[in-house]
Write an enzyme that holds these catalytic residues in place. Structure first.
Site, short mmCIF file in Angstrom:
data_model
loop_
_atom_site.label_atom_id
_atom_site.label_comp_id
_atom_site.label_asym_id
_atom_site.label_seq_id
_atom_site.Cartn_x
_atom_site.Cartn_y
_atom_site.Cartn_z
CE1 TYR A 32 -17.11 11.33 -15.14
CE2 TYR A 32 -15.86 11.32 -13.08
CZ TYR A 32 -16.63 10.66 -14.03
OH TYR A 32 -16.90 9.33 -13.87
CG ASP A 51 -8.79 16.19 -14.50
OD1 ASP A 51 -8.13 15.77 -15.47
OD2 ASP A 51 -9.66 15.52 -13.92
CE LYS A 85 -11.86 8.61 -18.80
NZ LYS A 85 -11.67 8.43 -17.36
NE ARG A 95 -2.85 1.29 3.38
CZ ARG A 95 -2.68 0.51 4.44
NH1 ARG A 95 -2.83 -0.81 4.33
NH2 ARG A 95 -2.38 1.01 5.61
#
Length: 486
Positions: free
Chosen positions: A204, A277, A302, A151
């Site tokens: 978004y 972003d 993406k 992690r």
């Protein structure tokens, strides 16, 4: 045999095999908490001893740089006390298409001890071992470089992070399990209880949901402005103690572009963090950090991955801010799997080629759509008709592979157009090698109802088209035949 320089030495010894094979000679550069192999060969005492004078000549030149790099890495820790393996800053001196292939990999593999493999291996492990308690204590005190638990870090993941760092010109990068994970973790880490955010109208949906429905539970408020409203940003900065400005550029779905240098100038006066972003832009088309942003986020699902086969997110920028996000990330646990990280790494090698093609195809498709009688309006920052065209020209070298446009008709006529398209898949997402088409009203906002959709600017006749890597004329022929049928 050994040669010494300051805290470093070159040690040469024979390494015996448990399988009865001929012993190997191993030469190591050893220093504080670190051992780097220099030479490995079948044992021959004459060849073995003859390498040492050569190593001695290079030791004085090599050791100081290695020592400096290790000191910087050892100085970095995460919030739980575990050591984070931050690499040196790798400025984007090469072109993006070169960095997509080599950025972070040669030096990254060396730092992770992956010396001989041309490709970065998948280190598929959940935890890491230590030889003894002394080595573990050395790790805890920053004198031994390793990883502790999956992690908190992974060698494969770190190489991907270093590639993104190289592309963006960032000091540090943190990979996560999705773009939304990167965004929400960043917001939770950097905006205090009772803090205030400024964001933009076109964004978004899930990001908007988190800002407007989850963060208020922690007393966090928000001002929403038009992407071009610098006066509105100034007022918000004067009226509130703004912790963060956050916007996409270009935005989703109308591809609005924010003036990053102007926003950064205003926010710098109040100490407000600027996070952009840049998913739709990619670092091939625009580097927001160079324009003044403090942080850049990518839905690496993406364009970066580019093959519609992996979920990933990334945030990069200054070491100080990324480390704050990492502290929260280590608690929340939105970790990317090493195999997914490898798919992202492999996909990024063709990022420059893909984006260059998608830029060119999208620009031509946008021009043809704008001239088509059955299209009311095209939203593409490369067109002079776009409201933020001048900003896009200043900030971008290409305008991306996504085009939004309005069909001359209602919801159902627009749906008929989409249904008649044969080449693109009807699907959400963007940036992959396959062309995708969607009607945002149906894909993302069907549950909102006409009134709510109108309130947030989602039109029933709006189409979002993501160009893949197919041939321009094939894409256009398909769009044209579908338009002829409505």
């Amino acid at each position: 045999m050994a040669l010494a320089y300051k805290n470093w030495c070159v040690c040469s010894f024979s390494e015996h095999s448990h399988l009865g094979r001929q012993p190997r000679a191993q030469t190591m550069l050893r220093g504080p908490g670190c051992s780097l192999p220099i030479k490995s060969a079948r044992y021959n005492k004459h060849r073995h001893t003859s390498i040492l004078p050569h190593v001695e000549r290079t030791l004085h030149a090599v050791a100081p740089q290695v020592e400096e790099a290790l000191a910087a890495a050892a100085a970095s820790t995460n919030g739980n006390g575990e050591k984070h393996h931050e690499s040196h800053y790798e400025p984007p001196t090469l072109q993006p298409s070169t960095l997509t292939v080599h950025g972070g990999e040669k030096s990254g593999r060396l730092r992770q001890g992956l010396l001989d493999s041309l490709t970065t291996p998948i280190v598929q492990t959940s935890t890491y071992t230590f030889k003894n308690t002394a080595e573990l204590i050395a790790y805890q005190e920053g004198r031994h470089r390793s990883f502790e638990y999956g992690r908190y870090g992974n060698p494969t993941v770190r190489v991907v992070e270093e590639k993104i760092m190289a592309l963006e010109g960032a000091e540090d990068c943190l990979l996560s399990s999705s773009g939304m994970c990167s965004a929400t973790t960043m917001l939770l880490a950097l905006v205090p209880q009772g803090g205030h955010i400024v964001t933009t109208t076109d964004c978004y949906r899930r990001t908007r949901q988190f800002i407007q429905t989850i963060l208020p539970k922690m007393g966090i408020t928000c001002t929403v402005i038009d992407p071009s409203d610098l006066a509105g940003l100034q007022r918000a900065l004067e009226q509130h103690e703004v912790s963060l400005f956050f916007s996409e550029s270009p935005t989703n779905p109308y591809l609005r572009c924010v003036d990053i240098p102007a926003i950064a100038k205003l926010c710098r006066k109040t100490g407000t963090v600027v996070c952009v972003d840049s998913t739709f832009a990619t670092p091939v088309n625009s580097r927001a950090l160079a324009l003044g942003a403090d942080l850049v986020i990518h839905s690496a699902t993406k364009y970066l991955a580019g093959h519609n086969d992996v979920l990933a997110g990334a945030i990069c920028g200054s070491s100080e801010l990324v480390e704050q996000v990492r502290l929260m990330h280590n608690i929340l646990g939105g970790v990317i799997d090493p195999h997914a990280a490898y798919l992202l790494l492999r996909g990024m090698k063709t990022l420059g080629l893909r984006v260059e093609h998608q830029n060119r195809v999208a620009m031509e498709i946008a021009k043809r759509l704008e001239a088509h009688p059955k299209i009311m309006r095209v939203h593409y920052p490369g067109l002079e008709s776009h409201p933020d065209h001048d900003i896009a020209v200043k900030q971008m070298v290409g305008f991306g592979g996504v085009i939004s446009f309005e069909v001359r008709g209602d919801l159902w006529k627009t749906a008929a157009f989409i249904d008649n398209c044969r080449l693109p898949y009807i699907a959400p997402s963007l940036g992959g090698v396959e062309s995708l088409i969607e009607q945002p009203t149906v894909v993302s906002y069907w549950d909102q109802g006409p009134e709510k959709r109108a309130e947030i600017g989602i039109k029933d006749n709006l189409v979002r088209f993501s160009c893949g890597v197919e041939d321009l004329e094939d894409i256009w022929a398909d769009l044209e035949q579908a338009l002829e049928k409505i």
